[in-house]
Scaffold this active site. Structure first.
Site, PDB file in Angstrom:
ATOM      1  N   GLY A  70       4.441  -6.825  -6.005  1.00  0.00           N
ATOM      2  CA  GLY A  70       5.150  -8.210  -5.679  1.00  0.00           C
ATOM      3  C   GLY A  70       4.049  -8.937  -4.275  1.00  0.00           C
ATOM      4  O   GLY A  70       3.349  -9.636  -4.568  1.00  0.00           O
ATOM      5  N   ASN A 150      15.827 -12.571  -0.820  1.00  0.00           N
ATOM      6  CA  ASN A 150      15.785 -11.483  -0.493  1.00  0.00           C
ATOM      7  C   ASN A 150      16.847 -10.873   0.133  1.00  0.00           C
ATOM      8  O   ASN A 150      17.656 -10.091   0.227  1.00  0.00           O
ATOM      9  CB  ASN A 150      15.277 -10.917  -0.893  1.00  0.00           C
ATOM     10  CG  ASN A 150      14.042 -10.408   0.468  1.00  0.00           C
ATOM     11  OD1 ASN A 150      13.312 -11.480   0.966  1.00  0.00           O
ATOM     12  ND2 ASN A 150      14.376  -9.327   1.445  1.00  0.00           N
ATOM     13  N   SER A 198       8.134  -8.399  -9.297  1.00  0.00           N
ATOM     14  CA  SER A 198       7.420  -7.053  -9.181  1.00  0.00           C
ATOM     15  C   SER A 198       8.464  -6.319  -9.680  1.00  0.00           C
ATOM     16  O   SER A 198      10.111  -6.160 -10.437  1.00  0.00           O
ATOM     17  CB  SER A 198       7.732  -6.697  -7.639  1.00  0.00           C
ATOM     18  OG  SER A 198       8.030  -5.592  -7.340  1.00  0.00           O
ATOM     19  N   ALA A 199       8.065  -4.957 -10.568  1.00  0.00           N
ATOM     20  CA  ALA A 199       8.846  -4.316 -11.968  1.00  0.00           C
ATOM     21  C   ALA A 199      10.526  -3.168 -11.105  1.00  0.00           C
ATOM     22  O   ALA A 199      11.305  -4.034 -12.089  1.00  0.00           O
ATOM     23  CB  ALA A 199       8.189  -3.617 -12.320  1.00  0.00           C
ATOM     24  N   HIS A 200      10.323  -2.503 -10.081  1.00  0.00           N
ATOM     25  CA  HIS A 200      11.566  -2.316  -9.714  1.00  0.00           C
ATOM     26  C   HIS A 200      12.511  -3.258  -8.880  1.00  0.00           C
ATOM     27  O   HIS A 200      13.411  -2.672  -9.091  1.00  0.00           O
ATOM     28  CB  HIS A 200      10.696  -1.632  -8.502  1.00  0.00           C
ATOM     29  CG  HIS A 200      10.581  -2.028  -7.078  1.00  0.00           C
ATOM     30  ND1 HIS A 200      11.456  -1.537  -6.481  1.00  0.00           N
ATOM     31  CD2 HIS A 200       9.274  -2.644  -6.640  1.00  0.00           C
ATOM     32  CE1 HIS A 200      10.545  -2.594  -5.235  1.00  0.00           C
ATOM     33  NE2 HIS A 200       9.814  -2.967  -4.885  1.00  0.00           N
ATOM     34  N   THR A 236      -8.664   1.122 -13.088  1.00  0.00           N
ATOM     35  CA  THR A 236      -7.963   1.107 -14.384  1.00  0.00           C
ATOM     36  C   THR A 236      -6.496   0.718 -13.977  1.00  0.00           C
ATOM     37  O   THR A 236      -6.509   1.537 -12.574  1.00  0.00           O
ATOM     38  CB  THR A 236      -8.795   3.428 -14.448  1.00  0.00           C
ATOM     39  OG1 THR A 236      -9.427   3.420 -14.468  1.00  0.00           O
ATOM     40  CG2 THR A 236      -7.835   3.318 -15.686  1.00  0.00           C
ATOM     41  N   CYS A 324      12.345  -4.111   3.729  1.00  0.00           N
ATOM     42  CA  CYS A 324      10.880  -3.823   4.393  1.00  0.00           C
ATOM     43  C   CYS A 324      11.282  -4.126   6.093  1.00  0.00           C
ATOM     44  O   CYS A 324      10.066  -3.416   6.981  1.00  0.00           O
ATOM     45  CB  CYS A 324       9.405  -5.305   4.678  1.00  0.00           C
ATOM     46  SG  CYS A 324       9.499  -5.075   2.206  1.00  0.00           S
TER      47      CYS A 324
END
Length: 393
Positions: A70, A150, A198-200, A236, A324
């Site tokens: 993210g 958050n 963000s996936a997590h 990639t 963070c």
């Protein structure tokens, strides 16, 4: 020892179905950019994940660009829009309670001659859409406001802000990392130009995120080189991570309503019970317009880091300030923007719930937390001074 994990804004466990699909695809090693069988297999998996992530926010698959996080999506959007459209204007509107992956790129742009307006927030962290209107200038090119915090859980009036942005033909971005998988977000309904994921944070793997870019929004490449991600982000692809993110998005859409139904009562129990069991404990963020899995407080006279260590000894994982910055001793920029005094802000504690949490977890926290606060206050000179003044009053 019993472990109770209550820091789901920092990260979430892999959902069992995500874990299963990752294991099933461990041998899918082809490069999606190649044209032979192995490459075609990988390309099909990449396309399916793109459809699944797009479906979570009602976007088109070609509007989804995969990133590493993210934070990368936020950085790319802000710097990319600034570089592409600076000929049109150099004014950007945001808020002082954004994640640092928004704040810091904006500070860098300010050094390069851009003008940044940080909107005021009320004591709950809410932005007034009328303040957005007032802040718009002829050269405003971007409004970037998070969907939900958050750190304090407050949900912003994104749909109203999106309408204002559309009326003034200004790009509108939202950082949806904190609310994804819990809040319903429809990019078409709320007139958003760009959105970060963000996936997590919704039971997917770490190291993979996405940026939604509405068709027609141009943006300079983040990484130049190959033709991956429409030529906008070379390198990639993190194929396994992307497959996991797609599956997590699919599950999030299916489970969103159930997650809210389960988590909201648990959250409300903590919001009600924690201040009632200890004096001088204050809820931060909005009492009701907040994430259904989020509760946060300031505990007077003690520090958040000490509470985290004592809670961990009892098997409870929580947070203080944003995830963070939890290893720093700096005061939270979010709590400062709400007008909370630095000494009180040092007592920040955040509990964010996940779908694996139970009523037993909540009662365990309610049993263990008050004695911890009591022990820490016994060591606090500030609390001793407070008691002395209270007795002499």
């Amino acid at each position: 020892m019993r472990r109770v994990y209550l820091d789901h804004q920092a990260t979430t466990k892999l959902h069992p179905e995500v874990k299963k699909v990752l294991i099933e695809n461990l041998d899918l090693f082809g490069n999606p950019q190649t044209i032979y069988y192995e490459g075609r297999q990988a390309k099909e998996a990449l396309a399916e994940a793109r459809r699944e992530v797009a479906d979570l926010i009602n976007a088109e698959p070609e509007e989804i660009f995969f990133t590493s996080s993210g934070a990368e999506s936020n950085n790319w959007l802000i710097k990319g829009i600034a570089e592409t459209y600076e000929g049109r204007g150099k004014h950007i509107i945001s808020s002082p309670i954004e994640h640092l992956s928004i704040i810091n790129p904006l500070r860098r742009l300010a050094k390069d001659g851009f003008s940044i307006t940080f909107l005021p927030v009320d004591k709950y962290g809410l932005i007034d859409p009328e303040e957005v209107k007032k802040a718009i200038k002829k050269d405003t090119i971007l409004i970037t406001i998070q969907s939900a915090s958050n750190e304090i859980g407050t949900i912003q009036p994104i749909a109203e802000i999106g309408k204002i942005a559309e009326e003034h033909k200004i790009f509108f971005h939202t950082d949806a990392v904190a609310g994804a998988g819990i809040l319903k977000i429809d990019v078409k309904e709320i007139k958003i130009s760009a959105l970060s994921l963000s996936a997590h944070t919704f039971y997917g793997p770490k190291g993979v995120g996405a940026l939604y870019l509405k068709k027609g929004v141009r943006i300079s490449p983040l990484i130049e080189g190959g033709s991956q991600e429409g030529g906008k982000r070379a390198g990639t692809e993190n194929l396994l991570g992307i497959i996991g993110m797609g599956k997590a998005a699919l599950i999030a859409k299916r489970e969103m309503e159930n997650r809210e139904k389960k988590l909201k009562p648990l959250r409300d129990t903590l919001i009600r019970e924690i201040p009632s069991r200890m004096e001088r404990v204050y809820l931060t963020g909005h009492p009701t317009i907040r994430l259904p899995n989020h509760c946060s407080f300031c505990v007077e006279f003690i520090e958040g880091e000490a509470m985290l260590l004592f809670l961990d000894e009892e098997g409870i994982a929580a947070a203080s300030g944003s995830a963070c910055t939890s290893q720093t001793l700096k005061s939270s920029h979010v709590l400062a923007a709400l007008g909370i005094e630095p000494a009180l802000a040092q007592g920040s504690i955040i509990f964010t719930l996940g779908e694996e949490n139970t009523e037993e977890d909540i009662f365990y926290l309610l049993e263990k937390f008050p004695p911890i606060v009591g022990r820490l206050r016994e060591m606090s000179p500030l609390y001793a001074k407070y008691l002395k003044e209270k007795l002499s009053a």
